[in-house]
Design a protein around this motif. Structure first.
Motif, short mmCIF file in Angstrom:
data_model
loop_
_atom_site.label_atom_id
_atom_site.label_comp_id
_atom_site.label_asym_id
_atom_site.label_seq_id
_atom_site.Cartn_x
_atom_site.Cartn_y
_atom_site.Cartn_z
N MET A 148 0.84 -1.18 0.00
CA MET A 148 0.00 0.00 0.00
C MET A 148 0.88 1.24 0.00
SD MET A 148 -2.20 1.50 3.06
CE MET A 148 -1.57 3.14 3.16
N LYS A 149 0.59 2.14 -0.88
CA LYS A 149 1.28 3.44 -0.91
C LYS A 149 0.21 4.51 -0.77
CE LYS A 149 4.26 6.37 -3.79
NZ LYS A 149 4.30 7.38 -2.82
N LEU A 150 0.43 5.38 0.19
CA LEU A 150 -0.50 6.47 0.42
C LEU A 150 -0.29 7.53 -0.67
CD1 LEU A 150 -2.59 7.15 2.62
CD2 LEU A 150 -0.81 8.43 3.79
N SER A 151 -1.36 7.89 -1.35
CA SER A 151 -1.28 8.91 -2.39
C SER A 151 -1.19 10.30 -1.74
CB SER A 151 -2.52 8.86 -3.28
OG SER A 151 -3.65 9.32 -2.54
N LYS A 152 -0.92 11.31 -2.55
CA LYS A 152 -0.94 12.69 -2.04
C LYS A 152 -2.32 13.02 -1.50
CE LYS A 152 3.10 14.50 -2.37
NZ LYS A 152 3.81 14.83 -1.13
N ARG A 153 -3.34 12.52 -2.16
CA ARG A 153 -4.72 12.72 -1.71
C ARG A 153 -4.91 12.18 -0.29
NH1 ARG A 153 -9.84 13.33 -3.96
NH2 ARG A 153 -11.44 11.95 -3.15
N GLY A 154 -4.43 10.95 -0.07
CA GLY A 154 -4.53 10.34 1.25
C GLY A 154 -3.69 11.06 2.29
N GLU A 155 -2.47 11.42 1.90
CA GLU A 155 -1.58 12.13 2.82
C GLU A 155 -2.17 13.48 3.21
OE1 GLU A 155 2.75 14.37 2.84
OE2 GLU A 155 2.35 12.88 1.27
N TYR A 156 -2.60 14.25 2.23
CA TYR A 156 -3.17 15.57 2.52
C TYR A 156 -4.45 15.44 3.35
CZ TYR A 156 -0.08 17.66 -1.05
OH TYR A 156 0.99 18.11 -1.78
N GLY A 157 -5.27 14.45 3.02
CA GLY A 157 -6.49 14.24 3.78
C GLY A 157 -6.20 13.93 5.24
N LEU A 158 -5.21 13.06 5.49
CA LEU A 158 -4.86 12.73 6.86
C LEU A 158 -4.26 13.93 7.60
CD1 LEU A 158 -3.42 9.12 6.54
CD2 LEU A 158 -5.64 9.81 7.45
N ARG A 159 -3.48 14.73 6.89
CA ARG A 159 -2.92 15.93 7.52
C ARG A 159 -4.03 16.91 7.92
NH1 ARG A 159 1.56 18.86 4.33
NH2 ARG A 159 1.80 17.19 2.84
N ALA A 160 -5.00 17.08 7.03
CA ALA A 160 -6.13 17.97 7.34
C ALA A 160 -6.94 17.42 8.51
CB ALA A 160 -7.00 18.17 6.11
N LEU A 161 -7.17 16.11 8.52
CA LEU A 161 -7.93 15.50 9.62
C LEU A 161 -7.18 15.61 10.94
CD1 LEU A 161 -9.33 12.32 7.84
CD2 LEU A 161 -10.63 14.31 8.63
N GLN A 162 -5.86 15.46 10.88
CA GLN A 162 -5.05 15.63 12.09
C GLN A 162 -5.21 17.05 12.63
OE1 GLN A 162 -0.75 14.16 12.91
NE2 GLN A 162 -0.55 16.12 11.88
N ASP A 163 -5.18 18.03 11.74
CA ASP A 163 -5.36 19.42 12.13
C ASP A 163 -6.74 19.63 12.76
OD1 ASP A 163 -5.97 22.31 11.99
OD2 ASP A 163 -4.16 22.46 10.79
N LEU A 164 -7.77 19.06 12.15
CA LEU A 164 -9.13 19.17 12.71
C LEU A 164 -9.21 18.50 14.07
CD1 LEU A 164 -11.33 18.56 9.53
CD2 LEU A 164 -10.89 20.74 10.69
N ALA A 165 -8.48 17.40 14.25
CA ALA A 165 -8.46 16.71 15.54
C ALA A 165 -7.77 17.56 16.61
CB ALA A 165 -7.78 15.35 15.41
N ILE A 166 -6.67 18.19 16.24
CA ILE A 166 -5.95 19.06 17.18
C ILE A 166 -6.84 20.20 17.64
CG2 ILE A 166 -4.06 20.74 17.35
CD1 ILE A 166 -2.45 18.80 15.48
N HIS A 167 -7.65 20.72 16.72
CA HIS A 167 -8.51 21.87 17.02
C HIS A 167 -9.97 21.46 17.25
CE1 HIS A 167 -5.26 24.67 16.27
NE2 HIS A 167 -4.92 23.90 15.26
N TYR A 168 -10.17 20.19 17.60
CA TYR A 168 -11.52 19.69 17.82
C TYR A 168 -12.23 20.50 18.90
CZ TYR A 168 -15.37 16.47 18.70
OH TYR A 168 -16.62 15.93 18.85
N GLY A 169 -13.47 20.86 18.62
CA GLY A 169 -14.28 21.61 19.57
C GLY A 169 -14.13 23.11 19.47
N GLU A 170 -13.24 23.57 18.58
CA GLU A 170 -13.03 25.02 18.41
C GLU A 170 -13.90 25.62 17.32
OE1 GLU A 170 -8.86 25.85 17.88
OE2 GLU A 170 -8.29 24.57 19.57
N GLY A 171 -14.72 24.79 16.68
CA GLY A 171 -15.59 25.29 15.62
C GLY A 171 -15.02 24.98 14.24
N PRO A 172 -15.78 25.30 13.21
CA PRO A 172 -15.35 25.02 11.83
C PRO A 172 -14.07 25.77 11.46
CG PRO A 172 -17.67 25.61 11.90
CD PRO A 172 -17.11 25.90 13.26
#
Length: 137
Positions: A1-25
């Motif tokens: 399995m190789k993570l595509s740029k799409r997968g990598e960027y998606g996970l990075r964005a989700l990680q950011d949303l997780a770090i800021h969870y509860g702070e709003g959109p």
């Protein structure tokens, strides 16, 4: 399995949303800038994650994206499968998108056996790693 740029960027964005969870959109342009992701590409990725019910969005001046569930309830396998497809390196080893490979005897095929082990190891690790795990040291 190789993570595509799409997968990598998606996970990075989700990680950011997780770090800021509860702070709003968080607006897409803010996510893109903070994570060094092309904004137009990230918008496409976020739409996929929204359709997959991993994130929700809010329109308007205070709008953006936020996690649909708490970070500890979203695992990496769910996001990667949505963005990049099956975790198995070859289709005959896949649990979610099995396709026969055409080898003479699938039951005794050494390659399939090894690739299933690879798939099982990767899937186990990703299914047991949540977005919350990415936010802790």
């Amino acid at each position: 399995m190789k993570l595509s740029k799409r997968g990598e960027y998606g996970l990075r964005a989700l990680q950011d949303l997780a770090i800021h969870y509860g702070e709003g959109p968080i607006p897409t342009n803010v996510l893109a800038q903070r994570n060094n992701i092309p904004s137009r590409f990230l918008e496409q990725i976020m739409l996929t994650l929204k359709h997959g019910r991993i994130v929700h969005s809010k329109k308007g001046p205070q709008g953006g994206y936020y996690l649909a569930r708490p970070p500890q309830q979203i695992n990496l396998a769910e996001a990667v499968r949505l963005l990049d497809g099956p975790l198995a390196p070859i289709s005959c080893a896949s649990e979610t998108a099995y396709e026969p490979c055409g080898c003479p005897d699938m039951e005794t095929c050494g390659l399939r056996r090894v690739m299933k082990e690879v798939r099982d190891t990767v899937a186990n690790m990703m299914e047991n790693t949540t977005l919350a795990d990415l936010t802790t040291g």
